[in-house]
Write a protein that holds these residues in place. Structure first.
Motif, short mmCIF file in Angstrom:
data_model
loop_
_atom_site.label_atom_id
_atom_site.label_comp_id
_atom_site.label_asym_id
_atom_site.label_seq_id
_atom_site.Cartn_x
_atom_site.Cartn_y
_atom_site.Cartn_z
N PHE A 244 12.87 0.73 70.08
CA PHE A 244 11.43 0.96 68.76
C PHE A 244 11.48 1.91 67.92
O PHE A 244 11.95 2.16 66.31
N VAL A 245 12.30 3.29 68.35
CA VAL A 245 12.47 4.00 67.49
C VAL A 245 13.31 3.92 66.44
O VAL A 245 13.77 4.05 65.36
N LEU A 246 14.31 3.10 67.11
CA LEU A 246 15.89 2.89 66.26
C LEU A 246 15.14 1.80 65.54
O LEU A 246 16.44 1.78 64.22
N LEU A 247 14.73 1.31 65.45
CA LEU A 247 14.18 0.08 64.17
C LEU A 247 13.41 0.79 63.76
O LEU A 247 13.04 0.14 62.17
N GLY A 248 13.10 2.15 63.70
CA GLY A 248 12.00 3.01 62.32
C GLY A 248 12.79 3.54 61.65
O GLY A 248 14.48 3.82 61.59
N LYS A 249 11.75 4.31 60.84
CA LYS A 249 12.60 5.58 59.36
C LYS A 249 13.47 6.66 60.56
O LYS A 249 14.44 7.61 59.86
N HIS A 250 12.61 7.19 61.92
CA HIS A 250 13.95 8.30 62.49
C HIS A 250 14.51 8.32 63.31
O HIS A 250 14.74 7.89 64.37
N LYS A 251 15.66 6.74 62.99
CA LYS A 251 16.64 6.78 64.67
C LYS A 251 17.08 7.92 64.93
O LYS A 251 17.61 7.56 66.11
N LYS A 252 16.80 8.96 64.47
CA LYS A 252 18.16 10.03 65.80
C LYS A 252 16.97 10.20 66.42
O LYS A 252 17.81 11.29 67.17
N ASP A 253 15.83 10.47 66.17
CA ASP A 253 14.98 9.67 67.71
C ASP A 253 15.43 9.78 68.54
O ASP A 253 14.81 10.49 69.94
N ALA A 254 15.59 8.78 68.09
CA ALA A 254 15.80 7.82 69.78
C ALA A 254 17.55 8.60 70.87
O ALA A 254 16.51 8.12 71.87
N PHE A 255 18.00 8.87 69.97
CA PHE A 255 19.22 9.79 70.70
C PHE A 255 18.79 11.22 71.73
O PHE A 255 19.04 11.94 71.95
N LYS A 256 17.27 11.55 70.83
CA LYS A 256 16.84 12.85 71.71
C LYS A 256 15.85 12.43 72.71
O LYS A 256 15.30 13.30 73.56
N ILE A 257 15.47 11.50 73.16
CA ILE A 257 14.78 11.18 74.20
C ILE A 257 15.30 11.59 75.46
O ILE A 257 16.99 11.38 75.82
N GLU A 258 14.78 12.63 75.96
CA GLU A 258 15.96 12.91 77.58
C GLU A 258 15.99 12.29 78.17
O GLU A 258 17.52 12.15 78.90
N GLU A 259 15.43 11.49 79.26
CA GLU A 259 15.61 10.23 79.65
C GLU A 259 16.76 9.33 79.66
O GLU A 259 17.06 9.45 80.85
N VAL A 260 16.72 9.14 78.51
CA VAL A 260 18.06 8.54 77.77
C VAL A 260 19.17 9.07 78.32
O VAL A 260 20.16 8.08 78.54
N ARG A 261 19.00 10.16 78.19
CA ARG A 261 20.12 10.94 78.21
C ARG A 261 20.72 11.29 79.17
O ARG A 261 21.87 11.42 79.39
N TRP A 262 20.16 12.10 80.57
CA TRP A 262 19.73 11.71 81.54
C TRP A 262 20.34 10.53 82.51
O TRP A 262 21.75 10.43 83.22
N TYR A 263 20.06 9.67 81.47
CA TYR A 263 20.23 8.14 82.27
C TYR A 263 22.10 7.80 82.22
O TYR A 263 22.35 7.32 83.41
N PHE A 264 22.30 8.13 80.33
CA PHE A 264 23.87 7.31 80.48
C PHE A 264 24.41 8.82 81.38
O PHE A 264 25.11 8.54 81.30
N GLY A 265 23.86 10.39 81.47
CA GLY A 265 24.89 10.94 81.60
C GLY A 265 24.72 10.75 83.68
O GLY A 265 26.40 11.01 83.73
N ILE A 266 24.36 10.13 83.95
CA ILE A 266 23.89 9.77 85.47
C ILE A 266 25.25 8.41 85.54
O ILE A 266 25.99 8.21 86.47
N ILE A 267 25.09 7.84 84.31
CA ILE A 267 26.12 6.42 84.85
C ILE A 267 27.82 7.20 84.44
O ILE A 267 27.87 6.35 85.16
#
Length: 482
Positions: free
Chosen positions: A253-276
């Motif tokens: 949803f954030v990616l579809l909005g005006k502040h796309k860069k904020d999507a990559f600042k979501i801590e859980e998502v960063r941990w998720y990809f880090g664990i993977i």
């Protein structure tokens, strides 16, 4: 207890499921099969019953958390029971408990199966098994919220009871619009995956079933070896989409909005990809000697990591034969699960992150007793109620797990089989290890154990409390209350 609103929602769920039965009915016509008549008949009966209990009487629109949780729990139970009946009528799964296990496994996006030969099923039943994943992935109540004109601020109780994660909020001011946005993103991603799979020459029927399973992070396949016999290109596409559907949908949803860069600042998502990433690297190195070259090992490692952490449950190989280190990582990923706000199951990455931070916070108190330590996620301080709810959730999770272990031990199977069977069902994954490994099934268990595992699947998908509340006598008392 507001029984009128409970009957209204359960009735609408039955009517919605009746509409869903059109999918297998149409499939039956396309492939010239007779099983579609059973689905159509059950659908008509469900629609009539649903209309009778929800269409005539007016209901009180004011309800609170307890009604919301009970509505969701009962809706999922009714959804599963009704969805299991066609399997029994067609004779493809003649026993009701087995049919219920299979159907609950579908709607909860678990993917655990009692079937020994899945390829013997009709196209009609195969499409229904996979479609239950898609319906259950985002949630049937969320779908109802998107299409029903239910006014008032009480609907958030329904969203909280069904949506995965410690914190559930609105993407936009109106909850109905939030539900529409979630399902729109879900539908678009589903269509994209299906089109890509067809383009790379996956049979249309297979592509549809696998897409439903991937989108809902379910895992029901149409072949006995799951995804193993498909091309590497197909396996790579499925790997990518499994991981994408395990991401918190708020990020999209954030990616579809005006502040796309904020999507990559979501801590859980960063941990998720880090664990993977970490899991793929370690497992690839650990299993490199099991395959012809490291690229094949990488493909299998990436697929299984993506499949297990997102709780999808597809497999390309028998990972039960991997070295113990890789198997231990797989078990950890089973418990961890995907992001909150995704279609994945498990404890959720956000809760794991918070618990890790809680450990360091406690250590910090011993070092600096007078220091003020706070736990933050995405730069925001987590309030005590949220932290307490996460800690209680983990404790409740452990309690249910332990009780389930004792109940399953009546079958006299080995510890690894029972432990991973619960992990696979409670976390909505599908395959476990040992006797319930990726190339085995759950038909080895007694009917009683299957009911225990069925409860675990529902409890795991609904975040524990909705199912537990059904066993509280006080919850059924007539009267209003928060």
């Amino acid at each position: 207890m507001n029984y009128s609103i409970i009957l209204y929602i359960v009735g609408k769920v039955m009517m919605l499921e009746a509409t869903c039965f059109l999918i297998p009915a149409v499939t039956s016509i396309v492939y010239g099969e007779h099983e579609g008549f059973a689905y159509l008949t059950v659908g008509v009966v469900a629609a009539i019953i649903g209309f009778l209990i929800s269409g005539k009487k007016k209901f009180e629109n004011v309800f609170f958390a307890r009604e919301g949780f009970v509505m969701v729990a009962l809706s999922w139970i009714v959804l599963s029971v009704v969805g299991a009946i066609p399997f029994v009528i067609t004779g493809e799964i003649p026993n009701m408990i087995d049919a219920l296990f299979e159907t609950v496994s579908g709607f909860t996006t678990t993917g655990a199966s009692i079937l020994e030969d899945v390829e013997s099923l009709s196209h009609t039943s195969l499409i229904w098994r996979s479609f239950t994943h898609w319906v259950g992935g985002m949630g049937v109540i969320v779908l109802l919220l998107a299409i029903l004109p239910m006014a008032g601020g009480y609907n958030m109780h329904l969203m909280k009871a069904e949506s995965p994660g410690p914190v559930v909020g609105k993407l936009v001011p109106r909850l109905r619009d939030t539900a529409k946005i979630l399902y729109s993103i879900y539908l678009v991603m589903t269509v994209i995956e299906f089109v890509i799979l067809v383009i790379i020459r996956m049979p249309i029927f297979d592509a549809l079933c696998i897409t439903f399973g991937t989108a809902g992070t379910g895992g029901f396949g149409v072949k006995g070896d799951s995804i193993g016999s498909y091309s590497y290109a197909i396996q790579v596409v499925v790997t990518i989409f499994m991981i994408l559907f395990g991401v918190n949908f708020n990020a999209y949803f954030v990616l579809l909005g005006k502040h796309k860069k904020d999507a990559f600042k979501i801590e859980e998502v960063r941990w998720y990809f880090g664990i993977i990433f970490a899991a793929i690297v370690v497992i690839t190195v650990n299993i490199r000697g099991y395959f012809d070259n490291i690229f094949i090992a990488l493909n299998h490692a990436a697929f299984q990591v993506g499949s297990i952490i997102t709780t999808t449950g597809y497999s390309t190989t028998d990972f039960d034969r991997w070295p113990q280190l890789s198997r231990n990582i797989i078990i950890f990923l089973m418990m961890c699960g995907a992001c909150a706000g995704s279609t994945g199951g498990g404890i959720k990455v956000s809760r794991i992150v918070v618990m890790v931070k809680s450990v360091f916070q406690e250590i910090g108190y011993y070092i600096h007793p007078r220091g003020v330590k706070t736990i933050k996620m995405d730069g925001k301080v987590l309030e005590k109620p949220v932290l307490n709810s996460i800690r209680v959730f983990i404790l409740t999770y452990i309690m249910i797990y332990v009780i389930s272990m004792f109940l399953l031990s009546l079958n006299n199977f080995d510890f690894e089989t029972n432990f991973t069977a619960i992990a696979a069902t409670f976390n909505n994954i599908g395959p476990g290890l040992a006797k319930v490994g990726p190339m085995a099934n759950f038909n080895i268990y007694s009917y009683f154990s299957k009911l225990v595992l069925t409860f675990d699947m529902l409890a795991g998908r609904l975040e524990l409390y909705p199912m537990l509340l059904l066993f509280c006598p006080n919850i059924w008392k007539i009267g209003k209350g928060k």
